[in-house]
Scaffold this active site. Structure first.
Site, short mmCIF file in Angstrom:
data_model
loop_
_atom_site.label_atom_id
_atom_site.label_comp_id
_atom_site.label_asym_id
_atom_site.label_seq_id
_atom_site.Cartn_x
_atom_site.Cartn_y
_atom_site.Cartn_z
N TYR A 147 0.88 -1.36 0.03
CA TYR A 147 -0.11 -0.05 0.11
C TYR A 147 0.89 1.34 -0.07
CZ TYR A 147 -3.79 3.14 1.94
OH TYR A 147 -4.68 4.13 1.96
N TYR A 179 -5.62 8.80 9.18
CA TYR A 179 -6.44 7.76 9.52
C TYR A 179 -7.77 8.54 9.62
CZ TYR A 179 -2.64 4.15 10.11
OH TYR A 179 -1.64 3.42 9.77
N1 CAA Z 1 1.80 0.93 13.64
C1 CAA Z 1 2.64 0.49 14.54
N2 CAA Z 1 2.89 -0.88 14.87
C2 CAA Z 1 1.96 -1.81 14.18
C3 CAA Z 1 1.01 -1.44 13.31
C4 CAA Z 1 1.05 0.16 13.03
N3 CAA Z 1 -0.13 0.39 12.03
N4 CAA Z 1 0.56 -2.30 12.86
C5 CAA Z 1 1.20 -3.48 13.60
N5 CAA Z 1 1.99 -2.98 14.43
C6 CAA Z 1 3.01 -3.81 15.27
C7 CAA Z 1 2.05 -4.69 16.47
O1 CAA Z 1 1.52 -3.82 17.23
C8 CAA Z 1 3.08 -5.76 16.79
O2 CAA Z 1 3.88 -5.12 17.50
P1 CAA Z 1 4.17 -6.21 18.84
O3 CAA Z 1 4.82 -7.45 18.30
O4 CAA Z 1 5.19 -5.32 19.47
O5 CAA Z 1 2.85 -6.06 19.47
C9 CAA Z 1 3.65 -5.95 15.27
O6 CAA Z 1 3.52 -4.88 14.47
C10 CAA Z 1 3.00 -7.23 14.63
O7 CAA Z 1 1.73 -6.97 14.45
P2 CAA Z 1 0.62 -8.29 14.64
O8 CAA Z 1 0.81 -8.73 15.81
O9 CAA Z 1 -0.75 -7.66 14.47
O10 CAA Z 1 0.98 -9.10 13.36
P3 CAA Z 1 0.11 -10.07 12.33
O11 CAA Z 1 0.85 -10.52 11.18
O12 CAA Z 1 -1.12 -10.69 13.19
O13 CAA Z 1 -0.69 -8.68 11.46
C11 CAA Z 1 -0.81 -6.61 10.45
C12 CAA Z 1 0.16 -7.72 10.87
C13 CAA Z 1 -1.73 -7.23 9.16
C14 CAA Z 1 0.06 -5.65 9.82
C15 CAA Z 1 -1.89 -5.94 11.52
O14 CAA Z 1 -1.05 -5.58 12.49
C16 CAA Z 1 -2.50 -4.73 11.03
O15 CAA Z 1 -3.42 -4.85 10.26
N6 CAA Z 1 -1.92 -3.49 11.21
C17 CAA Z 1 -2.42 -2.40 10.86
C18 CAA Z 1 -1.68 -1.70 9.67
C19 CAA Z 1 -2.05 -0.45 9.36
O16 CAA Z 1 -1.72 0.52 9.97
N7 CAA Z 1 -2.72 -0.28 8.28
C20 CAA Z 1 -3.42 0.88 7.80
C21 CAA Z 1 -4.94 0.51 7.44
S1 CAA Z 1 -5.83 1.95 7.06
C22 CAA Z 1 -5.12 2.95 5.89
O17 CAA Z 1 -4.36 2.31 5.14
C23 CAA Z 1 -5.52 4.16 5.30
C24 CAA Z 1 -4.64 5.07 5.10
O18 CAA Z 1 -4.19 5.50 4.01
C25 CAA Z 1 -4.07 5.62 6.46
#
Ligand code: CAA
Length: 241
Positions: A147, A179
């Site tokens: 992305y 966000y």
């Molecule tokens: N910011 C900071 N840290 C993050 C993060 C984020 N956005 N997303 C995940 N992490 C961290 C988690 O907290 C975790 O850290 P710890 O192990 O210290 O707890 C580590 O990364 C791994 O995360 P998960 O345990 O959740 O691992 P997973 O493999 O199960 O899932 C993931 C990974 C799919 C990336 C999931 O965490 C997720 O969906 N995260 C959100 C990612 C994000 O911010 N997406 C934005 C979507 S909105 C958008 O895209 C619109 C826009 O333009 C802003």
């Protein structure tokens, strides 16, 4: 003057707010949607804005749809490239399919949608192209290599096209939302949102779709002709560039 505006992903989320705002500003709006017929019908019933089903990853379908819109509403003056998807995964788990889907929808679609309207805008010496990029295209984001790459690419597209369009009255700008309260952001795990994202937003909340729609209306206005190649950041102070 009543301008004709096309908004991709225009019947839901940020796109729906953009379609409504442009209509409120007097534009004739066509909202493009990918596949959710029920949401599109409900949107048309609520707003009176006509929706067009079009897969933005298919060049020929985009060309045909844009021709249909021009027959219905007139030549396209304003194009808002808003359609976008996420397929978040840590890179070591990301599949080629997740990579390609996001690049096709969020980046390749810019070519598919913009090129069919570009020639007409050049001929008429007026155009507004507005691309909805993202904070994560500016700063990168773990879990979003696909992305963020697409959204950063979008900014390069905008800056290049802005140079090409300047002498022809066409402005090309990017908006980088932070966000925003849409289904896409609601899909972020609650723990990640509460612990990793919200604490980094100085205004203390996520944004509203209407706050992005107002940015679009500003850039789409006839009076905004001196603003081109810019990246308008609307993220509650989360990332300052
Ligand atoms: N910011 C900071 N840290 C993050 C993060 C984020 N956005 N997303 C995940 N992490 C961290 C988690 O907290 C975790 O850290 P710890 O192990 O210290 O707890 C580590 O990364 C791994 O995360 P998960 O345990 O959740 O691992 P997973 O493999 O199960 O899932 C993931 C990974 C799919 C990336 C999931 O965490 C997720 O969906 N995260 C959100 C990612 C994000 O911010 N997406 C934005 C979507 S909105 C958008 O895209 C619109 C826009 O333009 C802003």
């Amino acid at each position: 003057m009543s301008r004709v505006a096309v908004v991709t992903g225009g019947s839901r989320g940020i796109g729906a707010a953009i379609s409504k705002e442009l209509k409120a500003k007097g534009c004739k709006v066509a909202a493009i949607y990918a596949g959710n017929d029920a949401a599109a019908s409900a949107f048309t019933a609520e707003t009176g804005i006509k929706t067009y089903k079009c897969d933005v990853t298919h060049p020929q379908i985009c060309t045909v749809t844009l021709k249909e819109i021009e027959t219905d509403l007139g030549p396209v003056d304003i194009l808002v490239n808003n359609a976008g998807i996420t397929r978040d995964a840590m890179f070591h788990k990301m599949t080629l399919g997740q990579w390609q889907e996001v690049l096709n929808t969020n980046l390749n679609a810019l070519f598919n949608m913009t090129q069919p309207v570009w020639g007409g805008m050049r001929d008429r010496n007026f155009g507004r192209i507005i691309c909805i990029s993202s904070i994560n295209g500016q700063k990168g984001q773990m879990g979003q290599a696909n992305y963020a790459a697409a959204k950063a690419g979008e900014i390069g597209f905008v800056k290049s096209l802005a140079q090409e369009g300047a002498a022809k009255g066409i402005t090309v700008n990017a908006i980088c939302p932070g966000y925003i309260g849409t289904e896409m952001v609601k899909a972020v795990p609650e723990k990640v949102m509460n612990e990793r994202i919200l604490p980094h937003i100085p205004v203390g909340r996520i944004g509203e779709p209407e706050e992005i729609a107002r940015c679009v209306a500003f850039l789409a206005a006839d009076e905004a002709g001196f603003i081109t190649g810019s990246t308008l950041t609307a993220n509650g102070g989360q990332y300052m560039v």
